[in-house]
Design an enzyme around this catalytic site. Structure first.
Site, short mmCIF file in Angstrom:
data_model
loop_
_atom_site.label_atom_id
_atom_site.label_comp_id
_atom_site.label_asym_id
_atom_site.label_seq_id
_atom_site.Cartn_x
_atom_site.Cartn_y
_atom_site.Cartn_z
N LYS A 22 -21.74 -65.13 -34.11
CA LYS A 22 -22.06 -63.93 -33.33
C LYS A 22 -20.98 -63.66 -32.28
O LYS A 22 -20.46 -62.54 -32.18
CB LYS A 22 -23.41 -64.10 -32.64
N ASN A 23 -20.65 -64.67 -31.48
CA ASN A 23 -19.72 -64.46 -30.38
C ASN A 23 -18.31 -64.14 -30.87
O ASN A 23 -17.56 -63.43 -30.19
CB ASN A 23 -19.71 -65.67 -29.45
N ARG A 94 -23.71 -57.89 -22.80
CA ARG A 94 -22.54 -58.09 -21.94
C ARG A 94 -21.23 -58.02 -22.71
O ARG A 94 -20.20 -57.66 -22.14
CB ARG A 94 -22.66 -59.45 -21.25
N CYS A 118 -27.85 -60.75 -16.06
CA CYS A 118 -28.71 -61.09 -17.18
C CYS A 118 -29.55 -62.30 -16.79
O CYS A 118 -29.42 -62.84 -15.70
CB CYS A 118 -27.89 -61.38 -18.44
N ARG A 123 -22.75 -63.68 -14.29
CA ARG A 123 -21.64 -63.60 -15.24
C ARG A 123 -20.74 -62.40 -14.92
O ARG A 123 -20.63 -61.47 -15.70
CB ARG A 123 -22.18 -63.52 -16.67
N PRO A 124 -20.09 -62.39 -13.76
CA PRO A 124 -19.34 -61.21 -13.32
C PRO A 124 -18.13 -60.93 -14.21
O PRO A 124 -17.63 -61.82 -14.90
CB PRO A 124 -18.90 -61.59 -11.91
N VAL A 125 -17.66 -59.67 -14.16
CA VAL A 125 -16.53 -59.26 -14.98
C VAL A 125 -15.25 -59.16 -14.16
O VAL A 125 -14.25 -58.61 -14.63
CB VAL A 125 -16.82 -57.90 -15.67
N ASP A 126 -15.23 -59.70 -12.95
CA ASP A 126 -14.05 -59.56 -12.10
C ASP A 126 -12.81 -60.20 -12.72
O ASP A 126 -11.69 -59.71 -12.53
CB ASP A 126 -14.32 -60.13 -10.70
N LEU A 127 -12.97 -61.27 -13.50
CA LEU A 127 -11.81 -61.90 -14.13
C LEU A 127 -11.18 -60.98 -15.17
O LEU A 127 -9.95 -60.97 -15.34
CB LEU A 127 -12.20 -63.24 -14.76
N ASP A 308 -24.42 -73.28 -24.67
CA ASP A 308 -25.34 -72.59 -25.57
C ASP A 308 -26.16 -73.54 -26.45
O ASP A 308 -26.99 -73.09 -27.24
CB ASP A 308 -24.57 -71.61 -26.46
N ILE A 330 -22.07 -74.36 -16.35
CA ILE A 330 -21.48 -73.07 -16.76
C ILE A 330 -22.23 -71.89 -16.15
O ILE A 330 -21.65 -71.01 -15.52
CB ILE A 330 -21.44 -72.94 -18.29
N ARG A 400 -31.28 -61.57 -31.41
CA ARG A 400 -29.93 -61.27 -30.96
C ARG A 400 -28.93 -62.27 -31.53
O ARG A 400 -27.75 -61.94 -31.67
CB ARG A 400 -29.85 -61.29 -29.43
#
Length: 423
Positions: A22-23, A94, A118, A123-127, A308, A330, A400
């Site tokens: 999936k990922n 995400r 979530c 799980r920020p997207v700043d990176l 996971d 994590i 999912r």
């Protein structure tokens, strides 16, 4: 909403086919935005997240066809007519942020909704954003959207991630393929999904070296072309089903499984008293004689123990002799399955990012509620060894990331069924 009903039914025996990751697929699909030629993905998993990414790409003007019962995805972005990834779609998943880098690299502009938080942490997207800024992108956050522009195109840069981030590595990797000059990604993620993406991009004409290590070098090219690429085996589905015979007893062969994808996880299974052997067709897993032994687990970026698989491993350790300590490094809030396992008789003590699990002789079936994707399947695994009936509600989380879980477990002897209705 559906529910999954599981009844403890003794040892398992047979084979389970493992789907594409999936990922990996969720990163490979946006790669179509980098080229106006077709991209074909084989061994695609049939999951609701894949359908969400399909909807997002189609909203941008890409064509996506699911062939061979969904196992093949034919994508084409020759007619993109929209550069806005809308909140109503992005909020569901995400991984939607992965369209940002490719759109910006190809057309010099993109507007993408922030995905928000979530159940397992912010799980920020700043990176992601800092990496693109380093490549010359002009970014503005307005009304919950990232407005990105690179009117002169992206430029190669040295990007050192302060934290290992799979998503940020993927976004930067895709963007760098069309940037002018050389981009170096340091402290890059090493996951098999990164390696799979790099191999696909190389087939499309990208110049990439170092994937699978902490430093990836990308030499930008003027354009990418079409390609056909098989999605790598899903190591998380693989690990999940490796736990089924470990918990219920018996012996199961995981078709398409590869030891290199789950080496750290397999080491912990061996320490717990579970045998994992390679076969010509995959991996065979069998419960060793005697009880499950307690082991300590610390989640880490690949090649360490995957976050996971932490919830699923906890289900096994609920039945171990002695006390196990699980440390989650994590994501915050990733022990939300613990109270549900305790409803089944588990002894778990959670303090912050650490859980102490003291094994019990048996679990008992109970009504439980899934809180996220991996938690949902951990409760199903626990139900395989529980006395009586376990009813797992809110299984939309499950769909999912796991295709036809009741069919796959049912085929090896589990007593499991999906019940339509409220749940």
């Amino acid at each position: 909403m559906d529910r999954i009903v599981v009844r403890g039914n003794g040892p398992l025996s047979g084979q389970i086919p493992i789907a594409g990751a999936k990922n990996a697929c969720l990163a490979l699909m946006p790669a179509t935005l980098l080229s106006d030629e077709p991209l074909t993905l084989t061994n695609a998993p049939r999951l609701s997240d894949i359908r969400t990414m399909t909807t997002l790409l189609q909203s941008l003007g890409a064509e996506v066809q699911a062939l061979n019962e969904g196992r093949v995805l034919a994508l084409s972005s020759h007619g993109l007519n929209n550069h806005t990834a809308d909140y109503d779609i992005v909020r569901k998943m995400r991984a939607s942020i992965l369209v940002l880098g490719p759109m910006l690299a190809r057309d010099g502009r993109a507007i993408v909704s922030l995905p928000g938080g979530c159940a397992i942490g912010a799980r920020p997207v700043d990176l992601h954003l800092k990496a693109l800024e380093a490549m010359g992108a002009e970014l503005e956050l307005r009304d919950g959207y990232v407005h990105a522009a690179a009117p002169g195109g992206l430029k190669g840069a040295v990007i050192e991630f302060p934290l290992v981030s799979v998503g940020a590595t993927e976004n930067a990797l895709m963007a760098a393929t069309l940037a002018k000059g050389t981009t170096v990604l340091r402290n890059a993620a090493r996951e098999p999904e990164i390696v799979d993406l790099a191999r696909c991009l190389r087939k499309m004409g990208a110049r990439i070296e170092g994937e699978g290590t902490s430093e990836i070098t990308i030499e930008g090219v003027d354009r990418l072309h079409g390609a056909t690429h098989p999605v790598v085996t899903d190591r998380i589905e693989l690990g999940t089903y490796m736990l089924a015979p470990a918990i219920a007893g018996g012996e199961v062969e995981l078709m398409g499984g590869r030891m290199d994808l789950v080496a750290a996880f397999a080491e912990k299974l061996d320490a717990a008293g579970v045998t994992v052997t390679e076969t010509d067709r995959g991996l065979k897993v069998a419960r060793q004689g005697g009880p499950i032994r307690a082991v300590d687990v610390r989640t880490e970026p690949f090649p360490g123990f995957p976050t996971d698989l932490q919830a699923q491993m906890m289900a096994l350790l609920c039945l171990a002799e002695g006390t196990s300590v699980l440390e989650e490094t994590i994501f915050e809030n990733r022990f939300m399955h613990a109270p549900e396992l305790m409803r089944m008789g588990a002894r778990i003590d959670v303090h912050g990012g650490t859980a102490r699990v003291t094994g019990v002789q048996r679990l008992k079936g109970a009504p439980v509620m899934a809180t996220d994707l991996r938690a949902s399947v951990s409760l199903i695994l626990a139900g395989l060894a529980a006395e009586g009936e376990t009813v797992v509600s809110r299984v939309y989380h499950l769909d999912r990331g796991y295709e036809r879980v009741e069919e796959k477990l049912g085929n090896v002897g589990a007593h499991i069924e999906r019940v339509k209705g409220d749940g």
